[in-house]
Design an enzyme around this catalytic site. Sequence first.
Site, mmCIF file in Angstrom:
data_model
loop_
_atom_site.group_PDB
_atom_site.id
_atom_site.type_symbol
_atom_site.label_atom_id
_atom_site.label_comp_id
_atom_site.label_asym_id
_atom_site.label_seq_id
_atom_site.Cartn_x
_atom_site.Cartn_y
_atom_site.Cartn_z
ATOM 1 C CB CYS A 380 77.704 52.497 83.434
ATOM 2 S SG CYS A 380 79.500 52.263 83.451
ATOM 3 C CG HIS A 514 77.708 57.140 85.149
ATOM 4 N ND1 HIS A 514 77.089 56.252 86.002
ATOM 5 C CD2 HIS A 514 78.837 56.525 84.723
ATOM 6 C CE1 HIS A 514 77.819 55.151 86.092
ATOM 7 N NE2 HIS A 514 78.886 55.287 85.334
ATOM 8 C CD GLU A 516 74.065 58.291 86.942
ATOM 9 O OE1 GLU A 516 74.857 57.477 87.459
ATOM 10 O OE2 GLU A 516 73.737 58.249 85.735
#
Length: 542
Positions: A380, A514, A516
């Site tokens: 990001c 994102h 993750e």
Amino acid sequence: MTRFIFITGGVVSSLGKGLASAALAACLQARGYKVRMRKLDPYLNVDPGTMSPTQHGEVYVTDDGAETDLDLGHYERFTGVSSRRSDNVTAGRIYKTVLEKERRGDYLGGTVQVIPHVTDQIKTFVLSDLTDEDFCLCEIGGTVGDIESLPFLEAIRQLNNELGRERAMVIHVTLLPYIPTAGELKTKPTQHSVKELLSVGIQPDILMCRSDRPIPEGERRKIALFCNVNEKNVIAALDASSIYAVPIDYHAQGLDTQVCKHFHLPYEKAPDLSRWHTILERVTKPEGEVTIGVVGKYTSLLDSYKSLSEALTHGGIANNVKVKLEWIDAEQLEKENPATVLGGVDGIMVPGGFGERGSEGKIRAATFARENNVPYFGICFGMQMAVIECARNLAGLPKASSSEFGPSETPLVGLMTEWLRGNELVKRSASGDLGGTMRLGAYECHLEEGSRVRQIYGTEVIRERHRHRYEVNVHYKDQLEATGLRFSGLSPDGLLPEIVEYKDHPWFIGVQFHPELKSKPFDPHPLFTSFITAALTKSRLV
């Protein structure tokens, strides 16, 4: 028929209710049951989207674009069940809904009260959007005794009565502190916590007692007697060597067995926890170690990067190595030589963030990684800073910046005012509300043929979760690609850059989304797996 398990907390905050809930759900899954998990947060924010990460921790984003509590990350990582907007609600959202109904006249002129209107809305949330789940686990945020949580406790008290014991139960997570001068665990805080719960009409069925040491039988009997629960339902929730040991430990303490007994379900056959044993084996007995420097701006509260740190651990699990994290304040790199700070790391991670503070330090981290062939992973904001670094130092755009930081001669990163979500055109303005106005949720990204990310993912089209308000300006694409930076992932219409990478670098990737948020210990995200592989390669070359 869905059975409901309500998880409350007492004595102090940060006892790990979310982790306990997720671990129990994993145990029930291992017995073959279908689970769903929910979080009821008592704070008055409509959602955590505008809350500071250093106060509340990370904001977890779902596929359908909800900004939610970080505990939903635990839920997904332990169960693999994708959370939805309907799985997290706050007091703010409940009150907002009630007041909107009042303004529409839905209450037919009646006086609007906490009971029944607010509690009915909470119950509606708990019972909605369920299909064939065997269990729905609902965690109530905060601590028993907090004034904000009273409507939620009243709602689950009512649900307990309405559903009956065959469909509902309450688990209370509490603390057994050890007093060194007395040389014993103290049960009084737990007794007072249960008394507080009883004062609002809720009798817990199971007590999960957090402790740093085993609970002697005498104390266990004492807790059972004074708290009016079965002795076998006093579960020792001991500190674990790894969070991924918790499902195994809780089963060993009999938690899932006692839950099955409560609902008159078969419990004799042990759950299949083999995947958790495999994960734990890799976590506790790695074959090597890599060091990742995480250059962030919210390092004063590591819960700000909870999903990120777990995803890096998952990358280590996939490579059978331990991932050691060095948390580096981005502002430190603005004052010190990056080589001094980053010289000993095997990989550099620059995560998301908001605002100008620390941005120059993140840019310097990207420069160091590019010039020294250190694996770099920008997420990001970390991707945006890597692109700005390229523009300033390679593309002849020394004034390149982000409009997030103020007016710029070269706004390489700018505010998005409109984008497509499916067939819907979404519009935003700089003067609009901050809450819920970003590009949120899962969007498609098309990967360029021959790119590193195409090789990593093994597919042409991916769907990843976003949470951002600013975007790299695609009009600079040709100028930047002339330097060797490749725009290897784009939105389906080709207007929004999603991924950049350097062709002639061992591993340098920036992503606007994102990743993750979709990583799990039993299914590590491919980008994190590949990043740790690259870091491992570098560590062996040193």
